[in-house]
Design a protein around this motif. Structure first.
Motif, PDB file in Angstrom:
ATOM      1  N   PRO A  31     -68.026  -5.333  67.183  1.00 56.29           N
ATOM      2  CA  PRO A  31     -66.700  -4.827  67.185  1.00 56.29           C
ATOM      3  C   PRO A  31     -65.446  -6.117  66.451  1.00 56.29           C
ATOM      4  N   THR A  32     -64.793  -5.594  66.240  1.00 58.51           N
ATOM      5  CA  THR A  32     -63.287  -6.597  66.873  1.00 58.51           C
ATOM      6  C   THR A  32     -62.474  -6.189  67.651  1.00 58.51           C
ATOM      7  N   THR A  33     -62.012  -7.040  68.086  1.00 64.05           N
ATOM      8  CA  THR A  33     -60.479  -6.091  69.109  1.00 64.05           C
ATOM      9  C   THR A  33     -59.360  -6.846  68.880  1.00 64.05           C
ATOM     10  N   VAL A  34     -58.632  -6.031  68.497  1.00 69.53           N
ATOM     11  CA  VAL A  34     -56.965  -6.600  68.005  1.00 69.53           C
ATOM     12  C   VAL A  34     -55.607  -5.818  69.518  1.00 69.53           C
TER      13      VAL A  34
ATOM     14  N   GLN B 147     -72.011  -0.252  73.352  1.00 70.05           N
ATOM     15  CA  GLN B 147     -71.911  -0.864  74.871  1.00 70.05           C
ATOM     16  C   GLN B 147     -70.208  -1.043  75.446  1.00 70.05           C
ATOM     17  N   GLU B 148     -69.435  -1.392  74.672  1.00 77.44           N
ATOM     18  CA  GLU B 148     -68.465  -1.729  74.914  1.00 77.44           C
ATOM     19  C   GLU B 148     -67.741  -0.735  75.126  1.00 77.44           C
ATOM     20  N   MET B 149     -67.766   1.030  75.034  1.00 76.10           N
ATOM     21  CA  MET B 149     -67.206   1.885  74.638  1.00 76.10           C
ATOM     22  C   MET B 149     -66.037   1.946  76.470  1.00 76.10           C
ATOM     23  N   PRO B 150     -67.017   2.503  77.404  1.00 74.81           N
ATOM     24  CA  PRO B 150     -67.288   2.254  78.184  1.00 74.81           C
ATOM     25  C   PRO B 150     -66.250   2.413  79.161  1.00 74.81           C
ATOM     26  N   ALA B 151     -66.307   0.400  79.505  1.00 70.48           N
ATOM     27  CA  ALA B 151     -65.330  -0.541  79.039  1.00 70.48           C
ATOM     28  C   ALA B 151     -64.238  -0.227  79.016  1.00 70.48           C
TER      29      ALA B 151
ATOM     30  N   ILE C  24     -48.178  -1.670  74.928  1.00 73.95           N
ATOM     31  CA  ILE C  24     -48.919  -2.966  74.554  1.00 73.95           C
ATOM     32  C   ILE C  24     -50.297  -1.738  73.813  1.00 73.95           C
ATOM     33  N   MET C  25     -50.325  -2.579  72.816  1.00 77.34           N
ATOM     34  CA  MET C  25     -52.225  -1.637  72.262  1.00 77.34           C
ATOM     35  C   MET C  25     -52.825  -3.226  72.158  1.00 77.34           C
ATOM     36  N   LEU C  26     -54.234  -1.990  72.117  1.00 74.47           N
ATOM     37  CA  LEU C  26     -55.436  -2.893  72.069  1.00 74.47           C
ATOM     38  C   LEU C  26     -56.283  -1.686  71.271  1.00 74.47           C
ATOM     39  N   ILE C  27     -56.680  -2.713  69.768  1.00 71.66           N
ATOM     40  CA  ILE C  27     -57.170  -1.784  68.864  1.00 71.66           C
ATOM     41  C   ILE C  27     -58.648  -2.567  68.991  1.00 71.66           C
ATOM     42  N   ASN C  28     -59.464  -1.323  69.216  1.00 70.78           N
ATOM     43  CA  ASN C  28     -61.339  -1.978  68.642  1.00 70.78           C
ATOM     44  C   ASN C  28     -61.813  -1.045  67.287  1.00 70.78           C
ATOM     45  N   PHE C  29     -61.719  -2.251  66.369  1.00 77.27           N
ATOM     46  CA  PHE C  29     -62.885  -1.778  65.552  1.00 77.27           C
ATOM     47  C   PHE C  29     -64.183  -1.459  65.969  1.00 77.27           C
ATOM     48  N   TRP C  30     -64.850  -0.299  65.713  1.00 78.46           N
ATOM     49  CA  TRP C  30     -66.184  -0.177  65.990  1.00 78.46           C
ATOM     50  C   TRP C  30     -66.653   0.354  64.497  1.00 78.46           C
ATOM     51  N   ALA C  31     -67.994   0.889  65.659  1.00 84.88           N
ATOM     52  CA  ALA C  31     -69.027   2.073  64.512  1.00 84.88           C
ATOM     53  C   ALA C  31     -70.228   2.187  64.881  1.00 84.88           C
ATOM     54  N   SER C  32     -70.894   3.048  64.707  1.00 82.96           N
ATOM     55  CA  SER C  32     -71.890   3.924  65.813  1.00 82.96           C
ATOM     56  C   SER C  32     -73.293   2.905  65.588  1.00 82.96           C
ATOM     57  N   TRP C  33     -73.382   2.582  64.595  1.00 81.20           N
ATOM     58  CA  TRP C  33     -74.382   1.592  64.539  1.00 81.20           C
ATOM     59  C   TRP C  33     -74.086  -0.078  65.664  1.00 81.20           C
ATOM     60  N   CYS C  34     -72.577  -0.393  65.447  1.00 82.73           N
ATOM     61  CA  CYS C  34     -72.848  -1.604  66.327  1.00 82.73           C
ATOM     62  C   CYS C  34     -73.371  -1.190  67.575  1.00 82.73           C
TER      63      CYS C  34
ATOM     64  N   GLY D  49     -66.626  -9.440  68.770  1.00 84.25           N
ATOM     65  CA  GLY D  49     -67.749  -9.056  68.305  1.00 84.25           C
ATOM     66  C   GLY D  49     -67.503  -8.871  70.184  1.00 84.25           C
ATOM     67  N   TYR D  50     -68.726  -8.222  70.912  1.00 88.14           N
ATOM     68  CA  TYR D  50     -68.470  -8.250  72.242  1.00 88.14           C
ATOM     69  C   TYR D  50     -70.007  -8.427  73.077  1.00 88.14           C
ATOM     70  N   GLN D  51     -69.674  -9.100  74.203  1.00 86.56           N
ATOM     71  CA  GLN D  51     -70.740  -9.266  75.144  1.00 86.56           C
ATOM     72  C   GLN D  51     -70.580  -8.569  76.726  1.00 86.56           C
ATOM     73  N   PRO D  52     -70.803  -8.235  77.484  1.00 87.92           N
ATOM     74  CA  PRO D  52     -70.886  -7.869  78.637  1.00 87.92           C
ATOM     75  C   PRO D  52     -69.428  -9.133  79.295  1.00 87.92           C
ATOM     76  N   GLY D  53     -68.615  -8.218  79.746  1.00 85.27           N
ATOM     77  CA  GLY D  53     -67.657  -8.795  80.236  1.00 85.27           C
ATOM     78  C   GLY D  53     -66.443  -9.292  79.908  1.00 85.27           C
ATOM     79  N   TYR D  54     -66.352  -9.557  78.202  1.00 87.62           N
ATOM     80  CA  TYR D  54     -64.751  -9.555  77.357  1.00 87.62           C
ATOM     81  C   TYR D  54     -64.432  -8.167  77.883  1.00 87.62           C
TER      82      TYR D  54
END
Length: 156
Positions: free
Chosen positions: A120-123, A58-62, A43-53, A137-142
């Protein structure tokens, strides 16, 4: 008639989600090349992200916690940085280390193939490489949503 239209829209949406994910090969932070097609069976979780985002950072540690928790069960987390200049991302990663692979989509070809239009976008892909969930997107709890998706795919 209204119910029929809703059913048709749901069917169309589900067909898009069950499409085979576009294959790609990208260079990882450690210098290796990783190819998605070689990961079938996981199973793959692919997270598209940028350092300016901000939400991405915020999501990285989760994501790191999810990776460590589910990796023994055949779940991989990959972070795909979408910046054409990877120096800011590498600088961030020198301070905040994660256990999962970080890949660099310098020409944005992968993010375009995945129609990434929010950061971010998570697939999430099933073991057969089919897209089963897309979270924008991301908010705490996602991360609980991601975990629910993963648990469902582990049960299949």
């Amino acid at each position: 008639m209204k119910q029929w239209i809703i059913s048709l829209l749901l069917l169309l949406a589900s067909n898009q989600l069950w499409a085979t994910a576009p294959d790609f090969t990208l260079k990882a932070l450690d210098g290796s090349n990783l190819r998605l097609a070689e990961q079938k069976g996981d199973i793959m979780l692919i997270n598209f992200w940028a350092s300016w985002c901000g939400p991405c950072i915020q999501e990285m540690p989760a994501l790191d916690k999810l990776a460590q928790k589910y990796q023994p069960l055949g779940v991989q987390v990959w972070g795909v940085n979408v910046e054409s200049d990877s120096s800011a991302a590498k600088n961030y990663l020198s301070k905040v280390q994660v256990a999962f692979p970080i890949l660099f989509d310098l020409d944005n070809s992968v993010s375009k193939a995945y129609q990434v239009d929010a950061m971010p976008t998570t697939v999430i892909l099933d073991k057969d490489g089919k897209v089963r969930a897309v979270h924008r997107g991301y908010q705490p709890g996602y991360e609980k949503k991601y975990e629910n998706d993963i648990k469902q795919l582990l049960r299949e």
